[in-house]
Design an enzyme around this catalytic site. Sequence first.
Site, PDB file in Angstrom:
ATOM      1  N   GLU A 140      17.525  18.762  22.770  1.00 13.62           N
ATOM      2  CA  GLU A 140      16.125  19.010  22.440  1.00 13.62           C
ATOM      3  C   GLU A 140      15.621  17.921  21.508  1.00 13.62           C
ATOM      4  OE1 GLU A 140      13.798  23.002  21.412  1.00 13.62           O
ATOM      5  OE2 GLU A 140      14.899  22.249  19.674  1.00 13.62           O
TER       6      GLU A 140
ATOM      7  N   TYR B 189       7.043  17.280  23.107  1.00  9.37           N
ATOM      8  CA  TYR B 189       8.266  18.091  23.161  1.00  9.37           C
ATOM      9  C   TYR B 189       9.023  17.728  24.423  1.00  9.37           C
ATOM     10  CZ  TYR B 189      11.436  22.039  23.616  1.00  9.37           C
ATOM     11  OH  TYR B 189      12.568  22.812  23.769  1.00  9.37           O
TER      12      TYR B 189
END
Length: 387
Positions: free
Chosen positions: A197, A109
Amino acid sequence: MNFHEYQAKELFAKYKIPVPNGEVARTPDEAVAAAKSLGCDMWVVKAQVHAGGRGKAGGVKLAKTLDEVKQYATDMLGMKIQTYQTGGLALPVNEVLITEAADIEQEIYLSLLLDRANQCLSFVASAEGGVEIEEVAKTNPEKIHTIQVDNTEGLFPYACRKAGFAMGMNAKQVRQLTHIMMQMHKMYVELDLSLIEVNPLIIDDKQDVIALDAKISSDDNAHFRHKEFAAMRDITQEDPAEAKAHEHDLNYIKLDGNIACMVNGAGLAMATMDVIKLKGGDPANFLDVGGGATAERVAIAFKIILSDPNVKSILVNIFGGIVRCDLIANGIISAIKEVGVEVPIVVRLEGTNVNEGKKILNESGLAVISADNLDDAANKAVAAVGA
């Protein structure tokens, strides 16, 4: 403003952030043509909506044949997807992204966002990618790595390398991660973004680091510097009332309550919502009509407010600074007559010519409830809901 995944990846490519090859398609036949042009033997068909959690809703499929590509595209195009990130809306799928399938060895992530608590930009990284980062932060907070970016000196490569080694990457992967993070920071600043993101950022079978997914949001206040973003906006992915408000330069956000708010000034609007809540009510929206609360803008605001069937009363809280209260009162009366408001309206005016404004409202013959101050207005708006 949010971007579709394919749009975000196009921006990534411009900044030399590696992404899988892919093409967007708007019909099943276009999907098949896109799959053929990629020259691979397995593909991923991904529904394009402004939300995460698509896979659990049937919006991400692995296709091993061209027939499967066509079938998955046929199934997705025209469907509506509702996930935990859509805010209760079912978003239509008008496009699908066809990408080459990747052999994934590890999912990571990575995001870059505005860190309001520390008044800077911060990267958030975790070796536990591919899942909701909120869950990782709750169950394994030690696996979350935060890199704060100095507002003056910017991002240093050593900070990126430190994060990479902390996540167990080898030297080659750390170099690639450092390049990606440096380019993400450059992209964030140059394009006036509010969020980047990547979930997941993967390590593939060749030990290369690639952005498998991409989510980008931009700061609407900076769009005058980025005219190209206007053509990238997809209003089908937005709440219809919010899209209409944006069209008329009104700041509107729909909420779950039943007391609508119409206020001039963002700070005053927040205070109005707080006082309604304090008095036991629930705001139905945030609505800032801006400094120039003209009759036309007020009429549009009423129409947007009344498009919400949950609204049971309206609290109008206007401070007459830029515009005089008597002009505002005339604007409110004109708007009520034009729109035909049938729910109770509580009006609190303050500022220049406030007495003249109140007199105009009181003598209008309309069922407008006048309030002396914000506290009084909130009490009357809450009471009107229960009447």
